[in-house]
Design a protein around this motif. Structure first.
Motif, PDB file in Angstrom:
ATOM      1  N   GLY A  56       0.849  -1.185   0.000  1.00  9.41           N
ATOM      2  CA  GLY A  56       0.000   0.000   0.000  1.00  9.41           C
ATOM      3  C   GLY A  56       0.879   1.226   0.000  1.00  9.41           C
ATOM      4  O   GLY A  56       1.659   1.457  -0.925  1.00  9.41           O
ATOM      5  N   ASP A  57       0.834   1.969   1.056  1.00  9.46           N
ATOM      6  CA  ASP A  57       1.640   3.173   1.182  1.00  9.46           C
ATOM      7  C   ASP A  57       3.128   2.815   1.196  1.00  9.46           C
ATOM      8  O   ASP A  57       3.533   1.828   1.801  1.00  9.46           O
ATOM      9  CB  ASP A  57       1.256   3.898   2.472  1.00  9.46           C
ATOM     10  N   ASP A  58       3.935   3.610   0.520  1.00  9.36           N
ATOM     11  CA  ASP A  58       5.385   3.409   0.472  1.00  9.36           C
ATOM     12  C   ASP A  58       6.024   4.785   0.301  1.00  9.36           C
ATOM     13  O   ASP A  58       6.094   5.303  -0.807  1.00  9.36           O
ATOM     14  CB  ASP A  58       5.737   2.483  -0.696  1.00  9.36           C
ATOM     15  N   ARG A  59       6.443   5.387   1.427  1.00  5.32           N
ATOM     16  CA  ARG A  59       6.969   6.748   1.380  1.00  5.32           C
ATOM     17  C   ARG A  59       8.330   6.826   2.060  1.00  5.32           C
ATOM     18  O   ARG A  59       8.404   6.809   3.291  1.00  5.32           O
ATOM     19  CB  ARG A  59       6.014   7.721   2.082  1.00  5.32           C
ATOM     20  N   PRO A  60       9.403   6.919   1.276  1.00  3.82           N
ATOM     21  CA  PRO A  60      10.707   7.180   1.892  1.00  3.82           C
ATOM     22  C   PRO A  60      10.667   8.536   2.587  1.00  3.82           C
ATOM     23  O   PRO A  60       9.993   9.462   2.131  1.00  3.82           O
ATOM     24  CB  PRO A  60      11.666   7.201   0.706  1.00  3.82           C
ATOM     25  N   ALA A  61      11.389   8.647   3.697  1.00  3.93           N
ATOM     26  CA  ALA A  61      11.362   9.893   4.452  1.00  3.93           C
ATOM     27  C   ALA A  61      12.703  10.148   5.124  1.00  3.93           C
ATOM     28  O   ALA A  61      13.449   9.215   5.433  1.00  3.93           O
ATOM     29  CB  ALA A  61      10.257   9.843   5.505  1.00  3.93           C
ATOM     30  N   PHE A  62      12.979  11.415   5.351  1.00  2.00           N
ATOM     31  CA  PHE A  62      14.117  11.835   6.158  1.00  2.00           C
ATOM     32  C   PHE A  62      13.558  12.470   7.415  1.00  2.00           C
ATOM     33  O   PHE A  62      12.705  13.357   7.352  1.00  2.00           O
ATOM     34  CB  PHE A  62      14.989  12.847   5.409  1.00  2.00           C
ATOM     35  N   VAL A  63      14.002  11.978   8.552  1.00  2.00           N
ATOM     36  CA  VAL A  63      13.561  12.508   9.837  1.00  2.00           C
ATOM     37  C   VAL A  63      14.775  13.167  10.485  1.00  2.00           C
ATOM     38  O   VAL A  63      15.725  12.481  10.863  1.00  2.00           O
ATOM     39  CB  VAL A  63      12.999  11.383  10.741  1.00  2.00           C
ATOM     40  N   TYR A 101      17.042   8.200   8.083  1.00  6.64           N
ATOM     41  CA  TYR A 101      16.330   7.885   6.845  1.00  6.64           C
ATOM     42  C   TYR A 101      15.449   6.675   7.143  1.00  6.64           C
ATOM     43  O   TYR A 101      15.875   5.725   7.798  1.00  6.64           O
ATOM     44  CB  TYR A 101      17.309   7.556   5.716  1.00  6.64           C
ATOM     45  N   THR A 102      14.225   6.711   6.650  1.00  3.43           N
ATOM     46  CA  THR A 102      13.299   5.620   6.922  1.00  3.43           C
ATOM     47  C   THR A 102      12.292   5.527   5.781  1.00  3.43           C
ATOM     48  O   THR A 102      12.330   6.311   4.832  1.00  3.43           O
ATOM     49  CB  THR A 102      12.575   5.821   8.277  1.00  3.43           C
ATOM     50  N   THR A 103      11.419   4.574   5.874  1.00  5.84           N
ATOM     51  CA  THR A 103      10.314   4.439   4.935  1.00  5.84           C
ATOM     52  C   THR A 103       9.052   4.132   5.730  1.00  5.84           C
ATOM     53  O   THR A 103       9.037   3.243   6.582  1.00  5.84           O
ATOM     54  CB  THR A 103      10.575   3.299   3.927  1.00  5.84           C
ATOM     55  N   TYR A 104       8.001   4.898   5.445  1.00  4.73           N
ATOM     56  CA  TYR A 104       6.690   4.602   5.998  1.00  4.73           C
ATOM     57  C   TYR A 104       5.994   3.713   4.969  1.00  4.73           C
ATOM     58  O   TYR A 104       6.003   4.023   3.773  1.00  4.73           O
ATOM     59  CB  TYR A 104       5.901   5.889   6.241  1.00  4.73           C
ATOM     60  N   PHE A 105       5.429   2.610   5.423  1.00  5.24           N
ATOM     61  CA  PHE A 105       4.896   1.640   4.470  1.00  5.24           C
ATOM     62  C   PHE A 105       3.728   0.881   5.050  1.00  5.24           C
ATOM     63  O   PHE A 105       3.489   0.889   6.258  1.00  5.24           O
ATOM     64  CB  PHE A 105       5.986   0.640   4.057  1.00  5.24           C
ATOM     65  N   GLN A 106       3.015   0.200   4.172  1.00  3.08           N
ATOM     66  CA  GLN A 106       1.962  -0.752   4.521  1.00  3.08           C
ATOM     67  C   GLN A 106       2.119  -1.932   3.564  1.00  3.08           C
ATOM     68  O   GLN A 106       2.244  -1.730   2.358  1.00  3.08           O
ATOM     69  CB  GLN A 106       0.586  -0.140   4.329  1.00  3.08           C
ATOM     70  N   SER A 127      -0.306 -11.934   6.647  1.00  2.01           N
ATOM     71  CA  SER A 127       0.537 -11.211   7.593  1.00  2.01           C
ATOM     72  C   SER A 127       0.653  -9.759   7.143  1.00  2.01           C
ATOM     73  O   SER A 127       1.265  -9.468   6.114  1.00  2.01           O
ATOM     74  CB  SER A 127       1.919 -11.880   7.634  1.00  2.01           C
ATOM     75  N   GLY A 128       0.061  -8.855   7.914  1.00  2.00           N
ATOM     76  CA  GLY A 128       0.135  -7.422   7.604  1.00  2.00           C
ATOM     77  C   GLY A 128       1.208  -6.752   8.429  1.00  2.00           C
ATOM     78  O   GLY A 128       1.454  -7.120   9.587  1.00  2.00           O
ATOM     79  N   LYS A 129       1.834  -5.757   7.832  1.00  2.00           N
ATOM     80  CA  LYS A 129       2.919  -5.046   8.499  1.00  2.00           C
ATOM     81  C   LYS A 129       2.873  -3.581   8.052  1.00  2.00           C
ATOM     82  O   LYS A 129       2.552  -3.302   6.901  1.00  2.00           O
ATOM     83  CB  LYS A 129       4.254  -5.678   8.109  1.00  2.00           C
ATOM     84  N   ALA A 130       3.193  -2.671   8.972  1.00  2.00           N
ATOM     85  CA  ALA A 130       3.191  -1.266   8.602  1.00  2.00           C
ATOM     86  C   ALA A 130       4.088  -0.467   9.528  1.00  2.00           C
ATOM     87  O   ALA A 130       4.265  -0.795  10.696  1.00  2.00           O
ATOM     88  CB  ALA A 130       1.769  -0.697   8.646  1.00  2.00           C
ATOM     89  N   LYS A 131       4.645   0.586   8.957  1.00  2.00           N
ATOM     90  CA  LYS A 131       5.303   1.648   9.721  1.00  2.00           C
ATOM     91  C   LYS A 131       4.552   2.900   9.328  1.00  2.00           C
ATOM     92  O   LYS A 131       4.656   3.366   8.195  1.00  2.00           O
ATOM     93  CB  LYS A 131       6.785   1.760   9.399  1.00  2.00           C
ATOM     94  N   LEU A 132       3.749   3.380  10.252  1.00  2.00           N
ATOM     95  CA  LEU A 132       2.859   4.500   9.957  1.00  2.00           C
ATOM     96  C   LEU A 132       3.379   5.773  10.604  1.00  2.00           C
ATOM     97  O   LEU A 132       3.968   5.744  11.679  1.00  2.00           O
ATOM     98  CB  LEU A 132       1.451   4.188  10.482  1.00  2.00           C
ATOM     99  N   LYS A 133       3.129   6.878   9.962  1.00  2.00           N
ATOM    100  CA  LYS A 133       3.515   8.168  10.529  1.00  2.00           C
ATOM    101  C   LYS A 133       2.293   8.822  11.109  1.00  2.00           C
ATOM    102  O   LYS A 133       1.223   8.763  10.615  1.00  2.00           O
ATOM    103  CB  LYS A 133       4.128   9.059   9.452  1.00  2.00           C
TER     104      LYS A 133
END
Length: 155
Positions: A74-81, A86-91, A149-155
């Protein structure tokens, strides 16, 4: 799953599958190299359905090795914090299951209707004519979802 803090529940996983217009299916070739390909999927209850040509490498392999794995992103957004991460928000969802060819014309039609409704709902007025023309030469496959199996890193 190594990062249990990112695990998502079944409702999240099914909703992501339903939102995605395609997934990537991996299957065995019986040799060292797997075979992966993007396909349009629709979920009906606890099964995924896809269509393809009635003959070819994919169908030959599925008949020999019906165990498959499908990944949906689903969502796939590389990001700089700031200041320095550096990370990626994803689903994502990973489905394992067993594929089988759908033989019954009514079930094939129902699966194709659901797929078309999902990806081209604005063109359903042409569905009956299209399925009448192509049903005999179109294969439809069902994947019985055995593990999700669902996995996510959400912002």
């Amino acid at each position: 799953m190594r990062r249990s803090d990112r695990a998502q529940n079944r409702q999240f996983s099914l909703a992501l599958i339903d939102r995605c217009t395609h997934g990537v299916m991996a299957l065995s070739t019986g040799e060292d190299t797997p075979y992966c390909l993007p396909l349009s999927f629709v979920r009906i209850e606890d099964s995924l359905f896809f269509h393809c040509a009635a003959q070819g490498r994919k169908t030959d392999l599925l008949r020999r090795f019906p165990k498959v794995c499908v990944t949906f992103v689903g969502d796939d957004r590389p990001a700089f914090v700031p200041p320095a991460m550096y990370t990626t928000y994803f689903q994502s969802v990973l489905v394992t299951g067993t594929a089988s060819e759908v033989e019954d014309p009514r079930e094939k039609t129902d699966a194709l209707r659901a797929l078309c409704q999902k990806v081209t709902p604005e063109h359903m007025d042409s569905f009956d004519a299209a399925v009448k023309q192509s049903l005999a030469v179109t294969a439809v496959w069902r994947i019985r979802m055995e593990d999700i199996s669902g996995k996510a890193k959400l912002k």
